[in-house]
Design a protein around this motif. Structure first.
Motif, PDB file in Angstrom:
ATOM      1  N   ALA A 118       2.456  56.174  46.697  1.00 56.67           N
ATOM      2  CA  ALA A 118       1.908  56.745  45.456  1.00 56.67           C
ATOM      3  C   ALA A 118       0.771  57.694  45.814  1.00 56.67           C
ATOM      4  O   ALA A 118      -0.372  57.532  45.401  1.00 56.67           O
ATOM      5  N   SER A 139       6.813  54.098  38.715  1.00 54.30           N
ATOM      6  CA  SER A 139       5.654  54.602  39.448  1.00 54.30           C
ATOM      7  C   SER A 139       4.619  53.524  39.731  1.00 54.30           C
ATOM      8  O   SER A 139       4.430  52.595  38.945  1.00 54.30           O
ATOM      9  N   ASP A 140       3.989  53.639  40.900  1.00 61.11           N
ATOM     10  CA  ASP A 140       2.799  52.861  41.231  1.00 61.11           C
ATOM     11  C   ASP A 140       3.034  51.355  41.223  1.00 61.11           C
ATOM     12  O   ASP A 140       2.242  50.602  40.648  1.00 61.11           O
ATOM     13  N   SER A 173       7.395  54.498  43.478  1.00 61.19           N
ATOM     14  CA  SER A 173       6.241  54.819  44.316  1.00 61.19           C
ATOM     15  C   SER A 173       5.404  53.556  44.463  1.00 61.19           C
ATOM     16  O   SER A 173       5.331  52.737  43.545  1.00 61.19           O
TER      17      SER A 173
END
Length: 337
Positions: A118, A139-140, A173
């Motif tokens: 990320a 994400s993340d 990510s």
């Protein structure tokens, strides 16, 4: 009864084989980050996330020096294979070129998961690849709960969501501060050369402006002294550098307010739109504690704040809070240390 027993045992055996085959189906591609001829620590953390998913882990190394970097990637513990795309078109992380390479590799290899750090590069490339493959990126991620289930932050980290992806390919990510680094030695993966479309012709690299520092990188530092708008100007940040030195070579960060005011360059910014850190010790000096900043540092093991405003939100997340004028408190700390 005996025949029934054999039938039941055979059914259980087949189910066991099916479950085993399903477990082997997971295959994860990790996009390696590297600089100056060395694998980045962020890649080691992403490999750990890939190992948590299960199945084979493949690392893709792209760039003119891919062959050299691939040798390092092959030694990472837990890596099954390494793909090396030795083309200068993939240098400097140009998103259009890397995306086309990943799409080409995925078309030929059919991985079940593709993981990124990320980081700025990961945040730039992953959404493009998601659009190309017509899948929704996650994400993340903070934790892997299964092949298709992950934990990730929402609302600037004020809520942690458990999400399940039903896409055929899982793009994610990885927040590297939440995963231990895989051992850089101990593996013996095979290395395969691959090629891709090369230069997409949409973006041209002009130059990189990289800030050089003898201090540890913010995302990997164990001790961070961070300053906010309360320092009033960039010159006063020198106090924080001195304090960081007294702590044994800590890193120095800043809130977005300090960066926007021009006190320090933006590579020092910590927060939702800056860098995410999780040091052992985080000292917040003259930082009010806006949600945007807290999202980037509240996973620190010990948080210390210095602020003369007792109502500042930073006190709510701090383990130790000092209500004091920073221009008196910081010099005293430096003197006593």
């Amino acid at each position: 009864m005996l025949a029934s027993g054999f039938k039941s045992a055979g059914l259980m055996a087949r189910r066991g084989l099916a479950a085993s085959a399903q477990a082997r189906m997971a295959s994860t591609l990790v996009l390696a980050e590297h600089a100056e001829g060395a694998i980045a620590d962020s890649t080691l953390s992403v490999v750990s996330a890939a190992k948590a998913i299960g199945g084979d882990v493949t690392v893709l190394v792209a760039g003119a020096d891919a062959a050299k970097i691939a040798e390092q990637a092959a030694k990472i513990d837990g890596v099954s294979s390494v793909l090396a795309a030795g083309d200068a078109a993939y240098d400097h992380g140009i998103a259009e070129n890397i995306t086309a390479l990943l799409q080409s590799v995925q078309d030929s290899k059919s991985f079940s998961h593709i993981l990124f750090a990320a980081s700025n590069d990961g945040k730039n490339i992953m959404p493009r690849l998601g659009a190309k493959l017509d899948v929704q990126p996650v994400s993340d991620i903070l934790e892997v709960l299964g092949e298709d289930t992950f934990k990730r932050p929402m609302y600037a980290g004020n809520a942690i969501a458990t999400v399940k992806s039903s896409d055929s390919v899982k793009l994610a990510s990885v927040r590297i501060t939440n995963f231990d680094k895989a051992a850089a030695e101990g593996g013996s993966a095979s290395v395969e050369e691959v090629s891709g479309p090369g230069d997409a012709g949409k973006t041209t690299w002009v130059a990189d402006e990289v800030a050089k520092s003898d201090r540890p990188e913010l995302t990997t530092a164990d001790k961070i002294v961070s300053g906010g708008r309360g320092l009033k100007n960039g010159e006063n940040f020198e106090m924080l550098y001195t304090l960081a030195d007294k702590l044994g070579g800590g890193a120095v960060g800043a809130s977005r307010a300090a960066v926007d005011a021009g006190y320090v360059p933006n590579e020092l910014q910590i927060g939702q739109t800056g860098k995410i850190v999780a040091p052992g010790l985080y000292i917040a000096v003259g930082i009010s504690g806006a949600i945007q900043h807290l999202a980037g540092m509240k996973d620190a093991k010990t948080i210390v704040c210095i602020n003369k405003d007792p109502e500042a939100p930073i006190f709510q997340v701090s383990d130790i809070g000092l209500e004091a004028d920073l221009f008196k408190a910081v010099p005293e700390m430096i003197e006593k240390l």
